[in-house]
Design a protein around this motif. Structure first.
Motif, PDB file in Angstrom:
ATOM      1  N   SER A  65      -3.948   7.808   1.074  1.00 47.87           N
ATOM      2  CA  SER A  65      -5.096   8.422   1.751  1.00 47.87           C
ATOM      3  C   SER A  65      -5.022   9.938   1.667  1.00 47.87           C
ATOM      4  O   SER A  65      -6.029  10.609   1.402  1.00 47.87           O
ATOM      5  CB  SER A  65      -5.155   7.980   3.214  1.00 47.87           C
ATOM      6  N   ARG A  98       0.832  -1.198   0.000  1.00 50.04           N
ATOM      7  CA  ARG A  98       0.000   0.000   0.000  1.00 50.04           C
ATOM      8  C   ARG A  98       0.872   1.255   0.000  1.00 50.04           C
ATOM      9  O   ARG A  98       1.901   1.310   0.660  1.00 50.04           O
ATOM     10  CB  ARG A  98      -0.909   0.023   1.229  1.00 50.04           C
ATOM     11  N   TYR A 112     -12.499   2.852  -2.391  1.00 47.12           N
ATOM     12  CA  TYR A 112     -13.584   2.180  -1.671  1.00 47.12           C
ATOM     13  C   TYR A 112     -13.090   1.352  -0.487  1.00 47.12           C
ATOM     14  O   TYR A 112     -13.862   1.057   0.425  1.00 47.12           O
ATOM     15  CB  TYR A 112     -14.386   1.304  -2.633  1.00 47.12           C
ATOM     16  N   ARG A 113     -11.815   0.956  -0.490  1.00 44.41           N
ATOM     17  CA  ARG A 113     -11.279   0.261   0.678  1.00 44.41           C
ATOM     18  C   ARG A 113     -11.222   1.175   1.897  1.00 44.41           C
ATOM     19  O   ARG A 113     -11.228   0.703   3.035  1.00 44.41           O
ATOM     20  CB  ARG A 113      -9.870  -0.288   0.379  1.00 44.41           C
ATOM     21  N   ARG A 114     -11.174   2.460   1.648  1.00 50.16           N
ATOM     22  CA  ARG A 114     -11.047   3.418   2.745  1.00 50.16           C
ATOM     23  C   ARG A 114     -12.374   4.066   3.114  1.00 50.16           C
ATOM     24  O   ARG A 114     -12.638   4.303   4.286  1.00 50.16           O
ATOM     25  CB  ARG A 114     -10.016   4.489   2.358  1.00 50.16           C
ATOM     26  N   TRP A 115     -13.185   4.372   2.117  1.00 51.50           N
ATOM     27  CA  TRP A 115     -14.476   5.016   2.350  1.00 51.50           C
ATOM     28  C   TRP A 115     -15.516   4.368   1.443  1.00 51.50           C
ATOM     29  O   TRP A 115     -15.335   4.299   0.227  1.00 51.50           O
ATOM     30  CB  TRP A 115     -14.394   6.515   2.063  1.00 51.50           C
ATOM     31  N   ALA A 116     -16.605   3.942   2.046  1.00 52.74           N
ATOM     32  CA  ALA A 116     -17.618   3.211   1.283  1.00 52.74           C
ATOM     33  C   ALA A 116     -18.516   4.124   0.466  1.00 52.74           C
ATOM     34  O   ALA A 116     -19.093   3.705  -0.530  1.00 52.74           O
ATOM     35  CB  ALA A 116     -18.465   2.363   2.235  1.00 52.74           C
ATOM     36  N   LYS A 148     -10.381   2.885  -8.330  1.00 53.47           N
ATOM     37  CA  LYS A 148     -11.526   3.067  -7.440  1.00 53.47           C
ATOM     38  C   LYS A 148     -11.483   2.112  -6.260  1.00 53.47           C
ATOM     39  O   LYS A 148     -11.994   2.424  -5.181  1.00 53.47           O
ATOM     40  CB  LYS A 148     -12.826   2.889  -8.220  1.00 53.47           C
ATOM     41  N   SER A 149     -10.884   0.924  -6.455  1.00 55.04           N
ATOM     42  CA  SER A 149     -10.833  -0.044  -5.354  1.00 55.04           C
ATOM     43  C   SER A 149     -10.060   0.521  -4.167  1.00 55.04           C
ATOM     44  O   SER A 149     -10.420   0.278  -3.011  1.00 55.04           O
ATOM     45  CB  SER A 149     -10.203  -1.350  -5.831  1.00 55.04           C
ATOM     46  N   ALA A 150      -8.987   1.266  -4.442  1.00 52.04           N
ATOM     47  CA  ALA A 150      -8.203   1.871  -3.354  1.00 52.04           C
ATOM     48  C   ALA A 150      -9.047   2.882  -2.587  1.00 52.04           C
ATOM     49  O   ALA A 150      -8.909   3.025  -1.362  1.00 52.04           O
ATOM     50  CB  ALA A 150      -6.954   2.543  -3.918  1.00 52.04           C
TER      51      ALA A 150
END
Length: 206
Positions: free
Chosen positions: A18, A13, A54-58, A50-52
């Motif tokens: 972030s 990561r 959505y892993r942090r904020w839904a 986008k996956s990065a």
């Protein structure tokens, strides 16, 4: 459950991802406003998948809350310099730099958009307003406790006057003067602080 160390090695990561996403979210909001603010647009601006995101904020609401808080916290904090003028200068300088930064315009746009969608944007606008108000209220409270100003000084109007004058100053500033404002903040905030000081501090009788 398999041990954490036994999981297959994946792509490491990015420790700054972030921060990049939060900065991108604020820049994207400043450009589009709430109606066109999307997770896809933020990911594209940040240059990540986008996956990065959505892993942090839904949801985009969660992302915007985190982004607003990232700029609200610095605005809400202040150090005690020992006197009102220096405290106000510090707060004014922080606000000036905030509005000179592209991400700072997102907080302004949220406040403007709030008038059209108060229910949806209320949580974001409340955080921004509370952060801005907290620092100046703290400054005036310390000044009252030190005996620099009277206990009945109208703190809220003075706080609004300082932040509002800084915002108008930036809005009326030609683009070619903004670099100077970033480099020479004292020259830009001192006249504004002088006005607040004259309103807040007692004047000697003639």
């Amino acid at each position: 459950m398999p041990d954490e160390q036994q999981r297959p090695a994946g792509r490491p990561r990015d420790p700054d991802v972030s921060e990049r996403l939060i900065a991108a979210a604020l820049e994207e909001y400043a450009r589009t406003g709430w109606a066109s603010f999307t997770m896809q647009g933020v990911a594209r601006r940040a240059g990540v998948g986008k996956s990065a995101l959505y892993r942090r904020w839904a949801t985009k609401e969660q992302l915007l809350i985190a982004s607003v808080e990232s700029v609200a916290l610095p605005l809400a904090t202040t150090t005690d310099s020992g006197n009102l003028r220096d405290d106000l200068t510090e707060v004014a300088t922080r606000n000036l730099r905030h509005f000179l930064d592209p991400t700072g315009w997102a907080t302004l746009r949220i406040t403007v958009d709030f008038t059209a969608a108060p229910t949806m944007l209320g949580p974001f606008q409340e955080r921004i307003t509370a952060a801005s108000r907290a620092s100046i209220t703290t400054v005036f409270t310390r000044a009252i406790n030190r005996g620099e100003i009277a206990f009945d000084v109208p703190v809220l109007p003075l706080a609004q006057a300082l932040v509002g004058s800084i915002l108008v100053h930036v809005l009326s500033m030609p683009l070619d003067e903004r670099d100077d404002a970033r480099q020479n903040t004292a020259a830009h905030v001192e006249p504004l602080v002088d006005v607040i000081m004259r309103a807040a501090t007692p004047h000697p009788s003639p």
